[in-house]
Structure formats: structure tokens, C-alpha cells
Design a protein around this motif. Structure first.
Motif, PDB file in Angstrom:
ATOM      1  N   THR A 178       0.822  -1.245   0.056  1.00 19.63           N
ATOM      2  CA  THR A 178      -0.127  -0.071  -0.091  1.00 19.63           C
ATOM      3  C   THR A 178       0.803   1.135  -0.042  1.00 19.63           C
ATOM      4  OG1 THR A 178      -0.241  -0.214   2.327  1.00 19.63           O
ATOM      5  CG2 THR A 178      -1.913  -1.062   1.150  1.00 19.63           C
ATOM      6  N   VAL A 191      -9.644   2.146   0.078  1.00 23.19           N
ATOM      7  CA  VAL A 191      -9.231   1.994   1.715  1.00 23.19           C
ATOM      8  C   VAL A 191      -9.113   0.399   1.799  1.00 23.19           C
ATOM      9  CG1 VAL A 191      -9.911   2.328   3.864  1.00 23.19           C
ATOM     10  CG2 VAL A 191     -10.147   4.311   2.246  1.00 23.19           C
ATOM     11  N   VAL A 192      -8.129   0.173   2.622  1.00 26.80           N
ATOM     12  CA  VAL A 192      -8.143  -1.368   2.749  1.00 26.80           C
ATOM     13  C   VAL A 192      -8.077  -1.584   4.439  1.00 26.80           C
ATOM     14  CG1 VAL A 192      -6.611  -3.489   2.759  1.00 26.80           C
ATOM     15  CG2 VAL A 192      -6.813  -1.714   1.074  1.00 26.80           C
ATOM     16  N   ARG A 193      -9.033  -2.395   4.783  1.00 29.77           N
ATOM     17  CA  ARG A 193      -9.274  -2.396   6.229  1.00 29.77           C
ATOM     18  C   ARG A 193      -9.214  -4.077   6.511  1.00 29.77           C
ATOM     19  NH1 ARG A 193     -14.245   1.551   7.122  1.00 29.77           N
ATOM     20  NH2 ARG A 193     -13.067   3.656   7.140  1.00 29.77           N
ATOM     21  N   GLU A 195     -10.540  -6.956   9.370  1.00 29.21           N
ATOM     22  CA  GLU A 195     -11.595  -7.189  10.098  1.00 29.21           C
ATOM     23  C   GLU A 195     -11.073  -7.335  11.586  1.00 29.21           C
ATOM     24  OE1 GLU A 195     -13.128 -10.949   8.769  1.00 29.21           O
ATOM     25  OE2 GLU A 195     -14.230 -10.236   7.217  1.00 29.21           O
ATOM     26  N   THR A 197     -10.183  -4.937  13.350  1.00 32.33           N
ATOM     27  CA  THR A 197      -9.229  -3.789  13.795  1.00 32.33           C
ATOM     28  C   THR A 197      -9.601  -2.413  13.568  1.00 32.33           C
ATOM     29  OG1 THR A 197      -7.751  -3.898  11.908  1.00 32.33           O
ATOM     30  CG2 THR A 197      -7.490  -5.577  13.724  1.00 32.33           C
ATOM     31  N   ALA A 198      -9.112  -1.457  13.909  1.00 31.82           N
ATOM     32  CA  ALA A 198      -9.230   0.015  13.312  1.00 31.82           C
ATOM     33  C   ALA A 198      -8.240   0.287  12.374  1.00 31.82           C
ATOM     34  CB  ALA A 198      -9.048   1.075  14.591  1.00 31.82           C
ATOM     35  N   ALA A 200      -6.330   0.684   9.052  1.00 32.52           N
ATOM     36  CA  ALA A 200      -6.615   1.209   7.573  1.00 32.52           C
ATOM     37  C   ALA A 200      -5.521   1.717   6.822  1.00 32.52           C
ATOM     38  CB  ALA A 200      -8.030   2.188   7.640  1.00 32.52           C
ATOM     39  N   THR A 204      -7.724   7.281   3.064  1.00 34.88           N
ATOM     40  CA  THR A 204      -8.635   7.235   4.212  1.00 34.88           C
ATOM     41  C   THR A 204      -9.414   8.555   4.135  1.00 34.88           C
ATOM     42  OG1 THR A 204      -7.082   8.038   5.731  1.00 34.88           O
ATOM     43  CG2 THR A 204      -7.571   5.708   5.610  1.00 34.88           C
ATOM     44  N   ILE A 211     -14.017   0.355  -0.378  1.00 36.75           N
ATOM     45  CA  ILE A 211     -13.477  -0.240   0.955  1.00 36.75           C
ATOM     46  C   ILE A 211     -13.338  -1.523   0.676  1.00 36.75           C
ATOM     47  CG2 ILE A 211     -13.834  -0.450   3.510  1.00 36.75           C
ATOM     48  CD1 ILE A 211     -15.473   2.145   3.501  1.00 36.75           C
ATOM     49  N   THR A 213     -12.478  -5.023   2.615  1.00 42.03           N
ATOM     50  CA  THR A 213     -12.412  -5.306   4.169  1.00 42.03           C
ATOM     51  C   THR A 213     -12.192  -7.055   3.862  1.00 42.03           C
ATOM     52  OG1 THR A 213     -13.993  -3.662   4.819  1.00 42.03           O
ATOM     53  CG2 THR A 213     -13.393  -5.371   6.505  1.00 42.03           C
TER      54      THR A 213
END
Length: 249
Positions: A178, A191-193, A195, A197-198, A200, A204, A211, A213
Motif C-alpha cells: 500500500t 481504503v483497505v481495512r 476485520e 481492527t481499526a 486502515a 482514508t 473499501i 475488508t
């Protein structure tokens, strides 16, 4: 004769070396599970057979060993004389007999390990230059090798998955990928997140981002261009498209 040990003393570096050596052992196991005939089969990398993957990983060890020798001696020894020479080397390696190809991997891995073991503690901070032109301390060679062996063990397409890769390696891989997207400006609207967790990565601040996820392993698999199983896509900013992978991928 007493056993010889790493001259490095930094505990973080020693832990990194352990991770690289475990990755080498994992790649070796997946390679040894393949019959000679199966080496001719396809890999997860377009246009490459398993032979190409093994040749690349073998010659990569030799190239990284040259950087470690540079750090030890102060004599500039580039990874490759040119990108064309690197590509030719891989194509040639893919034509080796099965036993020669296996020996290439084994011997080059041992050579690199010895170079790491014998590098004096203060020399790990000496600067060398990667094939992409980045000037880095010699300790960076450990991560360069770590990502190669773990990622390409999966590319052998012999049952290894991203879930087999240790979490710290996955996290750093995702940061590298990234980060490369951001440097090139190809992560706009994405945006890459992970699962649960916060954490990212990506754009953003986008008003209407796409997104991505999923579990860490699935997200890294997607980001590395090895499949989208296990991830969900929401929004329309980038339609879930994966930006071009970094050159080292």
C-alpha cells in the motif's frame, strides 16, 4: 570445533533473521513436496512455471548475498548488472535440470545465510543499494529476503496459502504494497481495512471510497494480486481494482 553463530547482537535483527530462515525452510518444504515433473507445472505468477519461481528465489539469494558482501567489504557489488541480466538469469535457471534447480535453491540459501552469519554487528548499518535504486542499511536485506521466500512459497501453487505466512510478515507486506501504491498515486479512492481492527491503509480521506475488508491474510492476498477470496468490496471509488504491484512482487 565450536559452532559458529550470528555476529549480529541486536535482538530485533536476530528475530528478523529467524523469520527469514523460517521462510526459507517453509519454501524448501513446499519445493521438496513437488516431484521433478511437477516443477514444469504452472505457478500463481502469469507466464511463470514453478521452475521460474524456484530459479528466481535461488538467484535472488545470490543477489542479496552480494549486497551483504558489499556491506562487509565496502566494495560495491550490485544485486544485478541490469534488469535485463536479472530476467535472463531467471529464464536460464528455469531450463536447468530438476536436480540442478534444487541445488541452486539449496546452495544459494546456504550462501546467503553464511554471509548474514558472518557479517560483523557494526556492518549491518552500512549502506547498500537495491535493484530498484533505494539506498538502505544492510539490515534491510533480511526483510528483502523474508518477503521473497514467504510470498513465493505460495506462488509455487502447492498448497501453501497466505494464512501460512506469519502475521508480522503479512502486516509488513501490506504496508509495503500500500505504501508503493501511495507513492505512485494509484490508491486514490481506495481504503483497505482488516476485520476486527481499526487499522486502515490507503486514501482514508476520500469522500466515497471503495473499501476492501477481510481477514489480514485475505486482504494481503488481494493486495498482492493473488486472488480476492475472503474480501468484501463496498463503495464505487475504485471498483475494487488492485493497483499495479510493486516491482519486487
Amino acid at each position: 570445533m565450536a559452532a559458529r553463530h550470528d555476529q549480529a547482537t541486536d535482538p530485533v535483527l536476530l528475530q528478523s533473521l529467524l523469520q527469514a530462515r523460517r521462510g526459507t525452510a517453509f519454501f524448501a518444504r513446499k519445493l521438496n513436496e513437488l516431484s521433478d515433473a511437477e516443477l514444469d507445472g504452472g505457478s500463481l505468477l502469469p507466464g511463470w512455471t514453478r521452475r521460474h519461481v524456484v530459479a528466481h528465489v535461488g538467484y535472488n539469494a545470490r543477489a542479496i548475498a552480494r549486497l551483504v558482501e558489499w556491506a562487509a567489504t565496502g566494495v560495491e557489488t550490485p544485486m544485478y548488472s541490469s534488469p535485463e541480466a536479472r530476467n535472463h538469469e531467471i529464464e536460464f535457471g528455469a531450463t536447468l535440470s530438476p536436480i540442478a534447480l534444487r541445488h541452486l535453491f539449496d546452495h544459494s540459501a546456504v550462501h546467503l545465510n553464511v554471509e548474514w552469519r558472518d557479517l560483523p554487528a557494526d556492518a549491518w548499518r552500512h549502506l547498500v543499494k537495491t535493484a530498484q535504486g533505494r539506498v538502505v542499511p544492510a539490515e534491510e536485506t533480511v526483510w528483502m529476503r523474508t518477503r521473497e521466500v514467504w510470498l513465493h512459497a505460495v506462488d509455487l501453487d502447492n498448497g501453501a496459502t497466505f494464512s501460512d505466512i506469519p502475521v508480522p510478515v503479512l502486516e509488513r507486506l501490506l504496508g509495503d504494497i500500500t505504501g508503493a501504491w501511495h507513492t505512485r498515486g494509484t490508491d486514490t479512492g481506495l481504503v483497505v481495512r482488516m476485520e476486527g481492527t481499526a487499522v486502515a491503509f490507503g486514501d482514508t480521506s476520500a469522500a466515497n471510497p471503495t473499501i476492501i475488508t477481510g481477514p489480514l491474510a485475505a486482504v494481503v492476498q488481494w493486495a498482492a494480486g493473488r486472488g480476492s477470496g475472503g474480501v468484501t468490496v463496498e463503495g464505487s471509488g475504485a471498483n475494487g481494482a488492485v493497483p499495479a504491484a510493486p516491482q519486487w512482487i
